[in-house]
Design an enzyme around this catalytic site. Structure first.
Site, PDB file in Angstrom:
ATOM      1  N   SER A 222       0.833  -1.201   0.000  1.00  0.00           N
ATOM      2  CA  SER A 222       0.000   0.000   0.000  1.00  0.00           C
ATOM      3  C   SER A 222       0.868   1.251   0.000  1.00  0.00           C
ATOM      4  O   SER A 222       1.916   1.282   0.660  1.00  0.00           O
ATOM      5  CB  SER A 222      -0.899   0.008   1.230  1.00  0.00           C
ATOM      6  N   TYR A 235      -2.927   0.727   9.761  1.00  0.00           N
ATOM      7  CA  TYR A 235      -2.765  -0.004   8.503  1.00  0.00           C
ATOM      8  C   TYR A 235      -1.417   0.320   7.854  1.00  0.00           C
ATOM      9  O   TYR A 235      -0.680  -0.569   7.418  1.00  0.00           O
ATOM     10  CB  TYR A 235      -3.909   0.380   7.567  1.00  0.00           C
TER      11      TYR A 235
END
Length: 414
Positions: A222, A235
């Protein structure tokens, strides 16, 4: 005079090729392509200076021929490796990238081993319905070492003497979003357990097979693992740890002939990202478990705005997963796969801004493209000189303004 006219038109041709090549690299570039793009621009500048001196037509023709040869040599993609006989293990195939990748690779002729959390779930049923008999479904929770080991044994039994060509680490988790202080410790541990330790479990287990095959490891990560997206610390921290792990592994596996790639997608509708019920449950859990004093200082309306902003971005995320699936295929079959792939609209621009522009610009950019908050924490609103936004109409109006300014730079949740 005639030579000058010929030189002029050849100059136009050369410049078109060089500028076109530079623009092509820019539009599809990743950070690792910057040196080659700068080389294109440098060559363009050199040719422009030569032509300004009214070069002879013979020299202009020579430069045109060399430019064409370089352009078509570098720009033409090399043919992919054959699919025949190749097997790939993919995690997280219940939905999203994993499910779409399993279908694409099966249709191409790969032997696919696809892991799901629920063999009776909709994702597993869909794969059984649309895929060939080559596809094998395995129920695996990647945070459970015993289940990973059983999947390894099942894969080896099915393969027999054949090799495992590729591992696609796709499974991932995002548990709620919010400020660092407002995220529960269980959120941090949950993300780290799946995104880092779970991927590490699978990768270590399957490495002997991949080393033997001199195969490929492809990991879906990500942009939030490299850039400080507001409200995505839990995250992003897990993905940052994953990025470093995979980069280290890439160096260590070079002598073995195993090629390692990381894919960083932009905003896509995958997994739980568009599941409203899931995020409502996470939000209620957060409200119920935050210390009372902390909730009073920030105010419930502050947390509510964060949740609503995330929902609005998730709804606008790209439903076409093909940019990511295409990069996975390339990483598995390209003779020289890229170390990193930046897949999806807007992500290359984001990386350019965050990598090459001052922090004052990149910080403002990140604050605006993900959660452009308008509601101040409750305690700060009581201080003089700070605007007070405390009603639902104002929140909705600000969310709409934010949505109009930001379309495609949010991070996909695996």
């Amino acid at each position: 005079m005639e030579d000058c006219a010929v030189s002029f038109w050849i100059y136009i041709g050369v410049m078109s090729i060089l500028v076109g090549g530079a623009m092509k690299k820019f539009l599809a570039f990743h950070i690792g392509a910057m040196p080659s793009m700068m080389a294109w621009l440098g060559a363009t500048l050199l040719v422009e200076r030569l032509c300004a001196l009214c070069m002879p037509a013979v020299l202009a023709r020579l430069i045109l021929c060399v430019s064409c040869w370089l352009y078509f040599t570098w720009a033409t993609p090399k043919p992919l490796l054959p699919v025949e006989g190749k097997a790939v293990f993919i995690t997280g195939c219940d939905s999203g990238f994993g499910n779409a990748t399993a279908k694409r690779l099966d249709a191409m002729g790969f032997e696919v081993f696809a892991t799901v959390l629920n063999l009776e779930g909709e994702g597993a049923k869909h794969l059984r319905r649309v895929c060939s008999s080559r596809l094998t479904l395995l129920q695996v929770d990647i945070t459970q070492p015993q289940q990973v080991q059983q999947a390894l044994l099942d894969t080896k039994a099915k393969l027999g003497m054949r090799d495992l060509w590729g591992l696609v680490n796709n499974a991932g988790l995002c548990v709620n979003i919010g400020d660092v202080e407002l995220c529960l410790m269980s959120n941090y541990r949950g993300c780290m357990e799946v995104n880092y330790f779970g991927t590490l479990n699978v990768t270590r287990a399957f490495l002997p097979l991949l080393r033997q095959a001199k195969g490929r490891i492809v990991t879906i990560s990500s942009p939030s693992g490299e850039n400080p997206f507001p409200c995505l610390a839990a995250y992003g921290a897990s993905k940052a740890a994953l990025n470093l792990l995979i980069s280290t592994l890439r160096h260590e596996l070079k002598p073995w002939g195993v090629k390692v790639s990381t894919i960083l997608p932009s905003a896509f509708k995958t997994g739980q990202s568009s599941n409203t019920e899931y995020w409502e449950k996470q939000y209620k859990n957060q409200i119920q478990n935050l210390p009372t004093s902390l909730l009073e200082e920030y105010g419930e309306e502050y947390l509510l705005e964060t949740k609503e902003l995330f929902h609005s971005y998730a709804k606008k995320a790209n439903e076409d997963l093909s940019p990511v699936i295409n990069t996975i295929v390339d990483a598995l079959l390209s003779p020289q796969p890229q170390v990193r792939y930046y897949a999806g609209p807007g992500v290359t621009l984001m990386y350019f801004i965050c990598s090459y522009l001052p922090f004052s610009i990149s910080d403002r950019f990140l604050q605006k493209v993900f959660v452009q908050k308008k509601v101040m924490p409750r305690v700060l609103r009581k201080q003089p000189g700070l605007s007070l936004i405390n009603n639902n109409n104002s929140i909705k109006e600000n969310m709409n303004n934010s949505n109009n300014n930001n379309d495609s730079f949010t991070k996909s949740i695996d």
